[in-house]
Scaffold this active site. Structure first.
Site, PDB file in Angstrom:
ATOM      1  N   CYS A   1       0.810  -1.221   0.000  1.00 51.85           N
ATOM      2  CA  CYS A   1       0.000   0.000   0.000  1.00 51.85           C
ATOM      3  C   CYS A   1       0.844   1.272   0.000  1.00 51.85           C
ATOM      4  CB  CYS A   1      -0.953   0.010   1.191  1.00 51.85           C
ATOM      5  SG  CYS A   1      -2.144  -1.342   1.166  1.00 51.85           S
TER       6      CYS A   1
ATOM      7  N   HIS B   1      -9.175   3.538  -1.662  1.00 52.21           N
ATOM      8  CA  HIS B   1      -7.760   3.196  -1.486  1.00 52.21           C
ATOM      9  C   HIS B   1      -7.274   2.445  -2.724  1.00 52.21           C
ATOM     10  CE1 HIS B   1      -4.054   1.704   0.007  1.00 52.21           C
ATOM     11  NE2 HIS B   1      -4.492   0.745   0.816  1.00 52.21           N
TER      12      HIS B   1
ATOM     13  N   CYS C   1       0.283   2.200   6.544  1.00 51.56           N
ATOM     14  CA  CYS C   1       0.516   0.808   6.911  1.00 51.56           C
ATOM     15  C   CYS C   1       0.630  -0.020   5.635  1.00 51.56           C
ATOM     16  CB  CYS C   1      -0.593   0.284   7.816  1.00 51.56           C
ATOM     17  SG  CYS C   1      -2.258   0.359   7.113  1.00 51.56           S
TER      18      CYS C   1
END
Length: 390
Positions: free
Chosen positions: A89, A346, A376
């Protein structure tokens, strides 16, 4: 040491899974933000020395170096090289840090960092399930199994573990998710995203072309009662789909330049890179890494949490920014002020530079100085980037 400056930052509005951006090839979507950076800055495309692009599912339409394919789909000349980064991510946040490092080393003067992810066309997990179907096994190796016996690494499990560790209840998580939507609604209605979004043609549910210039995932009709009615993702758990980040299609990018390039191209900087670091942490709880990463970054930068005016802490799940707030003592009114991934989406490999785009524009709009971004990441890692608005 030479410094690195962000002179432009752009993103597409997020598209829901199967939504307005469903017909966009990810390379073409990446090309949109590359072209927009050139339009925003007026920099000669031939002066761009590298493009560093984040992408997580690098298979199918996102394979064979999606960064280079985005360049070839854009107006940039063939002389502009590109590479693709996977730090899960944090991929495009890492792209930004690599770009800044290239500039600060003195080896380059103009670099674009960004990312793209079409989670509609290249579904999450495809890079794992495809080889497994072909009989080639899974990413966890025998030696990894020796070190972590019987453990299946899972971000969802990690998010539930974080919620339990920090004593976060279902009701608290729902309240946070509701607030994310409320902030995103307020920001959209106030035009807070107007300067950072490049509009593209999308398609509505009936296939009619429409202007896609606002984040599709925001639920303008959200209510606390509606949040409370969403079923738990696991029996005995705390997290629901309403308190997890939305699957999303999108692209984003920033242009990073040296002081010499500022003068040579007549550019006005949005921000200066003040600090950048990355930290590995426990891969089982996995998503707790932004907490120690932020603490270490502030210490290395000689700053305290009170020195930071605005924070972007990715809302992979509501438990992550909530635990981060609890551990750091940061002011909640400075964190994700325009909403986060629970409302806005996201798009995996694009989220890092997407959050930085939102952060530098928010600092400018509010007349603030320092911003901190953290993310994260799968495998138990976290990047931290601190910028100073100029």
């Amino acid at each position: 040491m030479p410094e690195a400056f962000i002179v432009a930052a752009t993103r597409t509005a997020g598209g829901r899974k199967g939504g307005r951006l469903r017909d966009w090839h990810p390379a073409d979507l990446g090309a949109v933000v590359l072209n927009d950076l050139v339009d925003r800055t007026g920099v000669d495309p031939a002066a761009i020395e590298d493009v560093i692009f984040g992408c997580v599912m690098q298979v199918g339409e996102q394979s064979t170096n999606i960064g280079r394919n985005a360049v070839l789909a854009s107006r940039l000349p063939e002389s502009v090289p590109a590479t693709s980064i996977d730090r899960q991510c944090g991929s495009s946040q890492q792209s930004l840090q690599f770009a800044a490092q290239a500039v600060m080393s003195g080896t380059m003067d103009v670099v674009i960092a960004g990312g793209v992810e079409s989670m509609t066309r290249v579904p999450m997990g495809l890079s794992v399930t495809l080889p497994a179907k072909e009989g080639f096994g899974v990413p966890k190796s025998p030696r990894m199994e020796d070190r972590y016996p019987g453990i299946m690494f899972s971000q969802f499990t990690g998010a539930e573990m974080v919620a339990a560790k920090y004593g976060l209840t279902r009701e608290q998580l729902d309240e946070y998710g509701y607030r994310s939507h409320q902030r995103a609604i307020a920001a959209t209605q106030a035009g807070a995203f107007r300067d950072e979004i490049v509009a593209v043609d999308g398609k509505d549910a009936e296939g009619q072309v429409l202007r896609h210039d606002s984040d599709e995932g925001i639920r303008f009709d959200v209510t606390p009662e509606g949040m409370a009615g969403v079923r738990l993702l696991a029996d005995g758990g705390r997290i629901t789909a309403a308190t997890a980040s939305q699957i999303c299609d999108g692209a984003s990018a920033v242009m990073v330049v040296s002081e010499a390039a500022l003068k040579a191209h007549g550019l006005t900087p949005l921000a200066r890179i003040h600090h950048m670091s990355v930290l590995g942490h426990d891969p089982v709880i996995m998503l707790e890494a932004p907490i120690p990463a932020t603490e270490r970054a502030l210490k290395k930068a000689g700053m305290s949490v009170d020195d930071i005016d605005l924070f972007e802490v990715n809302e992979a799940f509501a438990s992550i920014p909530m635990a981060w707030l609890q551990a750091t003592g940061a002011d909640p009114e400075r964190v994700n002020v325009n909403g986060g991934a629970i409302a806005l989406g996201h798009p995996l490999g694009a989220t890092g530079s997407k959050l930085m785009t939102t952060l530098v524009h928010a600092l400018k709009a509010r007349g603030k100085r320092y911003g901190l971004q953290t993310m994260c990441e799968g495998g138990g890692m976290a990047n931290v980037t601190i910028v100073e608005a100029l």
